[in-house]
Design an enzyme around this catalytic site. Structure first.
Site, PDB file in Angstrom:
ATOM      1  N   THR A  36      46.352   9.415  59.230  1.00  0.00           N
ATOM      2  CA  THR A  36      45.658   8.820  60.244  1.00  0.00           C
ATOM      3  C   THR A  36      44.228   9.430  60.168  1.00  0.00           C
ATOM      4  O   THR A  36      44.000  10.667  60.343  1.00  0.00           O
ATOM      5  CB  THR A  36      46.050   9.490  61.704  1.00  0.00           C
ATOM      6  OG1 THR A  36      47.606   9.194  61.685  1.00  0.00           O
ATOM      7  CG2 THR A  36      45.836   8.841  62.905  1.00  0.00           C
TER       8      THR A  36
ATOM      9  N   LYS B 127      46.978   2.512  65.064  1.00  0.00           N
ATOM     10  CA  LYS B 127      47.522   3.786  65.219  1.00  0.00           C
ATOM     11  C   LYS B 127      46.837   4.559  66.415  1.00  0.00           C
ATOM     12  O   LYS B 127      47.603   5.393  67.198  1.00  0.00           O
ATOM     13  CB  LYS B 127      47.233   4.607  63.925  1.00  0.00           C
ATOM     14  CG  LYS B 127      47.576   6.220  63.739  1.00  0.00           C
ATOM     15  CD  LYS B 127      49.045   6.318  64.022  1.00  0.00           C
ATOM     16  CE  LYS B 127      49.266   7.871  64.310  1.00  0.00           C
ATOM     17  NZ  LYS B 127      50.523   8.371  64.243  1.00  0.00           N
TER      18      LYS B 127
ATOM     19  N   LYS C  15      43.010  16.460  66.089  1.00  0.00           N
ATOM     20  CA  LYS C  15      42.098  15.579  65.257  1.00  0.00           C
ATOM     21  C   LYS C  15      42.249  14.199  65.537  1.00  0.00           C
ATOM     22  O   LYS C  15      41.369  13.305  65.799  1.00  0.00           O
ATOM     23  CB  LYS C  15      42.699  15.626  63.754  1.00  0.00           C
ATOM     24  CG  LYS C  15      42.133  14.856  62.917  1.00  0.00           C
ATOM     25  CD  LYS C  15      43.040  13.755  62.323  1.00  0.00           C
ATOM     26  CE  LYS C  15      44.561  14.114  61.942  1.00  0.00           C
ATOM     27  NZ  LYS C  15      45.204  12.826  61.539  1.00  0.00           N
TER      28      LYS C  15
HETATM   29  P1  NAP Z   1      50.763  18.338  56.800  1.00  0.00           P
HETATM   30  O1  NAP Z   1      52.216  18.873  56.654  1.00  0.00           O
HETATM   31  O2  NAP Z   1      49.836  19.410  57.219  1.00  0.00           O
HETATM   32  O3  NAP Z   1      50.753  17.687  55.324  1.00  0.00           O
HETATM   33  C1  NAP Z   1      49.062  17.582  55.058  1.00  0.00           C
HETATM   34  C2  NAP Z   1      48.963  17.121  53.629  1.00  0.00           C
HETATM   35  O4  NAP Z   1      47.663  16.809  53.268  1.00  0.00           O
HETATM   36  C3  NAP Z   1      49.281  18.281  52.576  1.00  0.00           C
HETATM   37  O5  NAP Z   1      49.992  17.844  51.484  1.00  0.00           O
HETATM   38  C4  NAP Z   1      48.137  18.998  52.349  1.00  0.00           C
HETATM   39  O6  NAP Z   1      47.870  19.704  51.112  1.00  0.00           O
HETATM   40  C5  NAP Z   1      47.165  17.703  52.037  1.00  0.00           C
HETATM   41  N1  NAP Z   1      45.701  17.777  52.491  1.00  0.00           N
HETATM   42  C6  NAP Z   1      44.972  18.080  53.353  1.00  0.00           C
HETATM   43  N2  NAP Z   1      43.720  18.323  53.250  1.00  0.00           N
HETATM   44  C7  NAP Z   1      43.688  18.086  51.834  1.00  0.00           C
HETATM   45  C8  NAP Z   1      42.475  18.047  50.827  1.00  0.00           C
HETATM   46  N3  NAP Z   1      41.167  18.308  51.356  1.00  0.00           N
HETATM   47  N4  NAP Z   1      42.926  17.777  49.659  1.00  0.00           N
HETATM   48  C9  NAP Z   1      43.713  17.516  49.184  1.00  0.00           C
HETATM   49  N5  NAP Z   1      44.941  17.596  50.017  1.00  0.00           N
HETATM   50  C10 NAP Z   1      44.884  17.719  51.117  1.00  0.00           C
HETATM   51  O7  NAP Z   1      50.518  17.190  57.526  1.00  0.00           O
HETATM   52  P2  NAP Z   1      51.602  15.983  58.139  1.00  0.00           P
HETATM   53  O8  NAP Z   1      52.061  16.097  59.167  1.00  0.00           O
HETATM   54  O9  NAP Z   1      52.215  15.506  56.775  1.00  0.00           O
HETATM   55  O10 NAP Z   1      50.520  14.881  58.424  1.00  0.00           O
HETATM   56  C11 NAP Z   1      49.763  14.204  57.343  1.00  0.00           C
HETATM   57  C12 NAP Z   1      49.208  12.815  57.872  1.00  0.00           C
HETATM   58  O11 NAP Z   1      50.124  12.072  58.468  1.00  0.00           O
HETATM   59  C13 NAP Z   1      47.957  13.260  59.217  1.00  0.00           C
HETATM   60  O12 NAP Z   1      47.038  12.395  59.063  1.00  0.00           O
HETATM   61  C14 NAP Z   1      48.940  12.968  60.492  1.00  0.00           C
HETATM   62  O13 NAP Z   1      48.031  12.822  61.433  1.00  0.00           O
HETATM   63  C15 NAP Z   1      49.746  11.705  60.050  1.00  0.00           C
HETATM   64  N6  NAP Z   1      50.728  11.848  60.911  1.00  0.00           N
HETATM   65  C16 NAP Z   1      51.749  12.890  60.966  1.00  0.00           C
HETATM   66  C17 NAP Z   1      52.925  12.766  61.944  1.00  0.00           C
HETATM   67  C18 NAP Z   1      53.907  13.736  61.876  1.00  0.00           C
HETATM   68  O14 NAP Z   1      54.934  13.601  62.936  1.00  0.00           O
HETATM   69  N7  NAP Z   1      53.719  14.919  61.212  1.00  0.00           N
HETATM   70  C19 NAP Z   1      53.180  11.329  62.383  1.00  0.00           C
HETATM   71  C20 NAP Z   1      52.377  10.348  62.034  1.00  0.00           C
HETATM   72  C21 NAP Z   1      51.232  10.687  61.302  1.00  0.00           C
HETATM   73  P3  NAP Z   1      48.507  21.232  51.048  1.00  0.00           P
HETATM   74  O15 NAP Z   1      49.821  21.212  50.824  1.00  0.00           O
HETATM   75  O16 NAP Z   1      47.831  21.802  49.938  1.00  0.00           O
HETATM   76  O17 NAP Z   1      47.948  21.919  52.408  1.00  0.00           O
END
Ligand code: NAP
Length: 298
Positions: free
Chosen positions: A99, A174, A242
């Site tokens: 997102t 979204k 965010k």
């Molecule tokens: P998360 O568990 O914090 O995962 C984030 C991922 O992005 C990790 O693999 C992280 O790597 C990587 N990352 C972040 N910054 C980076 C950078 N500068 N360079 C390289 N890799 C980077 O978050 P998530 O919940 O999976 O969410 C991911 C996306 O999906 C977000 O945009 C969120 O808003 C969206 N989303 C989440 C949900 C939910 O329920 N969780 C639902 C819908 C949408 P590291 O492992 O090294 O930190």
């Protein structure tokens, strides 16, 4: 099965890891990369190989998915040093499922387009459970031809897949989703705090109302976690903040007032200030219970 049997995947967090597993389960060969390599190593195996950089993911795959946190992170893995765009060639497709900002998405799609690389913005809804069960709602922006080519890939991860129009419209949709979510979850926390103050059996209250007109995904999935004191993420408070920032910026562009989201925003800010940023969004109930001086969570 798509003609694209090899799919790249960058970002193996709470969402990315189960999405990769589902792609492999559906028969795709996945080439994955994660900034923190230890998380990627846990996934290695049946149909999943690891790459050393986003660039090498791009070199190995005609379609690459990104699932990172925020707009600057997408730009870093795409156009930063050793970024995926260095590896991609003309005719390939970048699908961003994070997102991020709709405007920045359109700009990135335009830059990639000049090199013959298509981009789809395909953010998701349905939470970590939807990612695990391959039941995500996926809202897609970008060209129809690229959407059709990637449909089997989306079908391996989601159930409701909607092409919303040109580049950026997936992200705009979204943000609509997130306006609905932040308001609804705040109301769930408020309602349970009210119920607790009146001595109601909280799980029974949820059961009583969830099947009626007040039922919602947020109540069903996160209401009981509020009561049980289960604050594991799910979707982290800091990521919801965010998204609130993205909503506010996009609303500003069109002079759209956001009276409900603006109030809701304060609860997420208070939750992060209280140290709950890495907890699931259901942790906002702790702000409500403090305001009311009652105990909702066990
Ligand atoms: P998360 O568990 O914090 O995962 C984030 C991922 O992005 C990790 O693999 C992280 O790597 C990587 N990352 C972040 N910054 C980076 C950078 N500068 N360079 C390289 N890799 C980077 O978050 P998530 O919940 O999976 O969410 C991911 C996306 O999906 C977000 O945009 C969120 O808003 C969206 N989303 C989440 C949900 C939910 O329920 N969780 C639902 C819908 C949408 P590291 O492992 O090294 O930190």
């Amino acid at each position: 099965m798509s003609t694209e049997k090899t799919v790249g995947f960058i970002g193996l967090g709470i969402m990315g890891a189960p999405m990769v597993r589902n792609l492999a389960k559906a028969g795709f060969q996945v080439v994955a990369w994660n900034r923190t390599r230890s998380k990627a190593e846990a996934l290695q195996g049946d149909g999943i190989t690891l790459a050393d950089s986003p660039k090498s993911v791009g070199e190995a795959c005609p379609v690459v998915i990104t699932m990172v946190s925020d707009t600057p992170d997408l730009v870093a893995v795409t156009e930063g040093p050793d970024g995926v765009s260095e590896g991609l060639s003309a005719g390939s497709i970048l699908i961003d499922m994070s997102t991020v900002a709709p405007g920045a998405t359109r700009e990135l799609a335009e830059r990639l387009g000049k090199r013959g690389i298509s981009m789809l913005d395909a953010p998701v809804s349905g939470g970590s459970t939807g990612a695990q069960q391959a039941t995500l709602a996926i809202m897609v922006g970008g060209k129809e031809e690229a959407f059709q080519r990637c449909l089997p890939i989306f079908q391996a991860m989601g159930k409701t897949i909607t092409h919303m129009g040109p580049s950026g419209m997936g992200q705009t949709t979204k943000l609509v989703n997130q306006i609905l979510v932040v308001g609804t979850l705040s109301t769930v926390a408020e309602a349970l705090t009210f119920a607790a103050a009146h001595g109601a059996d909280l799980l029974r209250t949820i059961e009583a109302v969830a099947g009626g007109a007040a039922g919602s995904w947020q109540l069903q999935n996160l209401g009981s976690r509020m009561v049980e004191g289960d604050f594991a993420p799910g979707f982290m408070v800091r990521l919801q903040r965010k998204d609130l920032r993205l909503i506010t910026e996009a609303a500003h562009e069109k002079n759209v007032p956001l009276p409900i989201s603006s109030v809701a925003k304060q609860f997420y800010a208070a939750a992060e200030a209280a140290g709950y940023g890495e907890e699931g969004t259901q942790a906002i109930v702790k702000v409500f219970q403090r305001l009311a001086g009652v105990q909702v969570s066990r």
